[in-house]
Design a protein around this motif. Structure first.
Motif, PDB file in Angstrom:
ATOM      1  N   PHE A  83      51.966  31.597  46.478  1.00  0.00           N
ATOM      2  CA  PHE A  83      52.151  32.854  45.743  1.00  0.00           C
ATOM      3  C   PHE A  83      51.092  33.067  44.668  1.00  0.00           C
ATOM      4  O   PHE A  83      51.344  33.715  43.662  1.00  0.00           O
ATOM      5  CB  PHE A  83      53.549  32.918  45.103  1.00  0.00           C
ATOM      6  CG  PHE A  83      54.669  32.657  46.060  1.00  0.00           C
ATOM      7  CD1 PHE A  83      54.798  33.411  47.212  1.00  0.00           C
ATOM      8  CD2 PHE A  83      55.582  31.639  45.833  1.00  0.00           C
ATOM      9  CE1 PHE A  83      55.824  33.167  48.112  1.00  0.00           C
ATOM     10  CE2 PHE A  83      56.604  31.390  46.722  1.00  0.00           C
ATOM     11  CZ  PHE A  83      56.725  32.155  47.867  1.00  0.00           C
ATOM     12  N   ASN A  84      49.899  32.510  44.880  1.00  0.00           N
ATOM     13  CA  ASN A  84      48.800  32.718  43.941  1.00  0.00           C
ATOM     14  C   ASN A  84      47.921  33.849  44.462  1.00  0.00           C
ATOM     15  O   ASN A  84      47.292  33.717  45.510  1.00  0.00           O
ATOM     16  CB  ASN A  84      47.977  31.434  43.789  1.00  0.00           C
ATOM     17  CG  ASN A  84      46.936  31.540  42.690  1.00  0.00           C
ATOM     18  OD1 ASN A  84      46.101  32.431  42.707  1.00  0.00           O
ATOM     19  ND2 ASN A  84      46.981  30.633  41.737  1.00  0.00           N
ATOM     20  N   PRO A  85      47.873  34.986  43.776  1.00  0.00           N
ATOM     21  CA  PRO A  85      47.126  36.141  44.295  1.00  0.00           C
ATOM     22  C   PRO A  85      45.628  35.897  44.423  1.00  0.00           C
ATOM     23  O   PRO A  85      44.978  36.501  45.282  1.00  0.00           O
ATOM     24  CB  PRO A  85      47.441  37.247  43.285  1.00  0.00           C
ATOM     25  CG  PRO A  85      47.829  36.530  42.036  1.00  0.00           C
ATOM     26  CD  PRO A  85      48.510  35.274  42.479  1.00  0.00           C
ATOM     27  N   SER A  86      45.064  35.019  43.586  1.00  0.00           N
ATOM     28  CA  SER A  86      43.633  34.736  43.686  1.00  0.00           C
ATOM     29  C   SER A  86      43.306  34.040  44.999  1.00  0.00           C
ATOM     30  O   SER A  86      42.275  34.313  45.625  1.00  0.00           O
ATOM     31  CB  SER A  86      43.184  33.864  42.499  1.00  0.00           C
ATOM     32  OG  SER A  86      43.309  34.564  41.284  1.00  0.00           O
ATOM     33  N   CYS A  87      44.187  33.145  45.440  1.00  0.00           N
ATOM     34  CA  CYS A  87      43.986  32.470  46.724  1.00  0.00           C
ATOM     35  C   CYS A  87      44.029  33.473  47.866  1.00  0.00           C
ATOM     36  O   CYS A  87      43.211  33.421  48.800  1.00  0.00           O
ATOM     37  CB  CYS A  87      45.053  31.396  46.923  1.00  0.00           C
ATOM     38  SG  CYS A  87      45.054  30.100  45.666  1.00  0.00           S
ATOM     39  N   GLU A  88      44.984  34.399  47.794  1.00  0.00           N
ATOM     40  CA  GLU A  88      45.093  35.407  48.856  1.00  0.00           C
ATOM     41  C   GLU A  88      43.871  36.324  48.870  1.00  0.00           C
ATOM     42  O   GLU A  88      43.353  36.677  49.938  1.00  0.00           O
ATOM     43  CB  GLU A  88      46.368  36.241  48.650  1.00  0.00           C
ATOM     44  CG  GLU A  88      47.641  35.443  48.413  1.00  0.00           C
ATOM     45  CD  GLU A  88      48.027  34.590  49.609  1.00  0.00           C
ATOM     46  OE1 GLU A  88      47.662  34.952  50.738  1.00  0.00           O
ATOM     47  OE2 GLU A  88      48.710  33.573  49.410  1.00  0.00           O
ATOM     48  N   LEU A  89      43.387  36.695  47.696  1.00  0.00           N
ATOM     49  CA  LEU A  89      42.220  37.578  47.629  1.00  0.00           C
ATOM     50  C   LEU A  89      40.969  36.890  48.162  1.00  0.00           C
ATOM     51  O   LEU A  89      40.148  37.520  48.847  1.00  0.00           O
ATOM     52  CB  LEU A  89      41.995  38.030  46.184  1.00  0.00           C
ATOM     53  CG  LEU A  89      42.894  39.170  45.691  1.00  0.00           C
ATOM     54  CD1 LEU A  89      42.771  39.338  44.179  1.00  0.00           C
ATOM     55  CD2 LEU A  89      42.554  40.477  46.399  1.00  0.00           C
ATOM     56  N   LEU A  90      40.816  35.597  47.857  1.00  0.00           N
ATOM     57  CA  LEU A  90      39.657  34.875  48.378  1.00  0.00           C
ATOM     58  C   LEU A  90      39.730  34.778  49.900  1.00  0.00           C
ATOM     59  O   LEU A  90      38.718  34.939  50.591  1.00  0.00           O
ATOM     60  CB  LEU A  90      39.582  33.483  47.762  1.00  0.00           C
ATOM     61  CG  LEU A  90      38.352  32.657  48.166  1.00  0.00           C
ATOM     62  CD1 LEU A  90      37.068  33.356  47.740  1.00  0.00           C
ATOM     63  CD2 LEU A  90      38.414  31.249  47.591  1.00  0.00           C
ATOM     64  N   ALA A  91      40.928  34.532  50.422  1.00  0.00           N
ATOM     65  CA  ALA A  91      41.097  34.475  51.874  1.00  0.00           C
ATOM     66  C   ALA A  91      40.785  35.832  52.508  1.00  0.00           C
ATOM     67  O   ALA A  91      40.126  35.907  53.553  1.00  0.00           O
ATOM     68  CB  ALA A  91      42.521  34.031  52.210  1.00  0.00           C
ATOM     69  N   MET A  92      41.240  36.909  51.881  1.00  0.00           N
ATOM     70  CA  MET A  92      40.952  38.246  52.415  1.00  0.00           C
ATOM     71  C   MET A  92      39.469  38.564  52.333  1.00  0.00           C
ATOM     72  O   MET A  92      38.912  39.206  53.231  1.00  0.00           O
ATOM     73  CB  MET A  92      41.776  39.293  51.664  1.00  0.00           C
ATOM     74  CG  MET A  92      43.257  39.267  51.988  1.00  0.00           C
ATOM     75  SD  MET A  92      44.162  40.687  51.335  1.00  0.00           S
ATOM     76  CE  MET A  92      44.226  40.294  49.590  1.00  0.00           C
TER      77      MET A  92
END
Length: 347
Positions: free
Chosen positions: A208-217
């Motif tokens: 649930f870390n948005p920075s991780c999701e943004l980097l993946a995207m």
């Protein structure tokens, strides 16, 4: 110097600012923008401290808007505005006005803030907590050229990213995106050193870390390859692994401070990749006031397409022109794509 005003008006606050500047011997205005901070009483101190630290790089007039909740119907019907004006050493390198809104005036915060904006200067609005679903449609957000939110401060950070994608307007940005700037720069530099074609990627970090999701995207959008999102104990983002035609490229940061970059045929290198505080993130966002197209493209890739185990899939039928600009194949036959990713990471 501090000046307290009770049951005041915007006109009296402006007069207090002039009075304060004259009292401390700085009548000239040397500020470059107006920073409006929307927060609650609990988070006001930390937000203001971050803004004061950022003002060393960006002298600004800081307006802190605190909406006080009235408990009784009588209090809610009574409109009141209290303010605290700070100039000199109490306000960093600019000016600070803390306004507390009570009663019906809470719904008209823009009418209080508008007369206090610096003339002919950009306006940035930062929601430290409780950002609106559509920042550009918020009355305060409509006054700004740049609107800063922080999905990490939301109760449901990943859902917040989906909301941001649906309501994105040029000028929107998020501190969760700013947190991964060093990672994007380091990965782009690594690909610049290795003539190869990336075939897949893996991003590891807190759940649930948005920075991780943004980097993946960002990786899925720019490289046009499957990206697997894995969960670790943190802190924050802990590792990125790129599988390529010349071997794996791994950027590993287990302690939140020092990272190790591993590439085939080269010795492991220790790189400084510490977790930055809010003041540093805010200062970075204030350096540019134009829309961030790379953030928009990564955000709109869709958090729902991030596979936790299977990985997000590349775009079904990307346009050739967009593919040239967005995809980073990193191969010697596609130098344009490689340079585009490096330029994107620098932003």
């Amino acid at each position: 110097m501090k000046i307290d005003l009770t049951e005041t008006t915007s006109s009296k606050i402006n007069k207090a600012l002039v009075q304060g500047r004259r009292a401390v011997g700085t009548p000239a205005i040397g500020m470059v923008l107006t920073l409006v901070i929307v927060t609650d009483e609990e988070n006001a101190y930390d937000a203001l401290k971050a803004a004061n630290d950022a003002s060393r790089e960006h002298p600004s007039r800081t307006l802190v808007v605190i909406k006080r909740v009235s408990r009784s119907p009588r209090d809610r019907a009574k409109a009141r505005l209290d303010a605290e004006v700070r100039v000199g050493t109490d306000a960093g390198t600019g000016e600070t006005v803390i306004v507390r809104l009570y009663g019906e005036v809470i719904d008209h915060a823009q009418s209080v803030v508008l007369p206090l904006l610096l003339p002919d200067a950009p306006v940035v609005v930062w929601w430290a907590v409780n950002a609106p679903a559509a920042p550009a449609q918020d009355p305060l957000g409509a006054l700004a050229q740049r609107r800063v939110t922080d999905a990490y401060a939301a109760e449901q950070p990943i859902h917040e990213l989906s909301t941001r994608a649906e309501t994105y307007t040029p000028g929107d940005t998020d501190l969760s995106w700013t947190r991964i700037t060093p990672w994007r720069s380091m990965l782009a530099a690594a690909l610049d050193q290795a003539p190869c074609t990336v075939t897949s990627a893996e991003v590891t970090g807190e759940e649930f870390n948005p920075s991780c999701e943004l980097l993946a995207m960002w990786l899925a959008n720019r490289l046009n390859v499957p990206v697997t999102r894995k969960v670790s104990d943190g802190p924050g983002l802990t590792a990125v692994r790129l599988e390529s035609s010349s071997g794996a490229i791994v950027l590993d940061r287990p302690d939140g401070s020092l990272a190790t970059l591993s590439m085939r045929g080269q010795p492991d290198r220790a790189v400084a990749l510490k977790r930055r505080d809010t003041a540093e993130l805010l200062a970075e966002e204030l350096r540019r006031l134009d829309p961030d197209e790379i953030y928009a493209a990564s955000l709109k890739f869709g958090v729902d397409r991030l596979g936790h185990g299977d990985g997000p899939q590349p775009a079904d039928d990307p346009q050739p022109a967009a593919g040239e600009k967005a995809a980073d194949e990193s191969g010697p036959a596609k130098p344009v794509a490689k340079k585009a990713a490096k330029k994107a990471a620098a932003k």
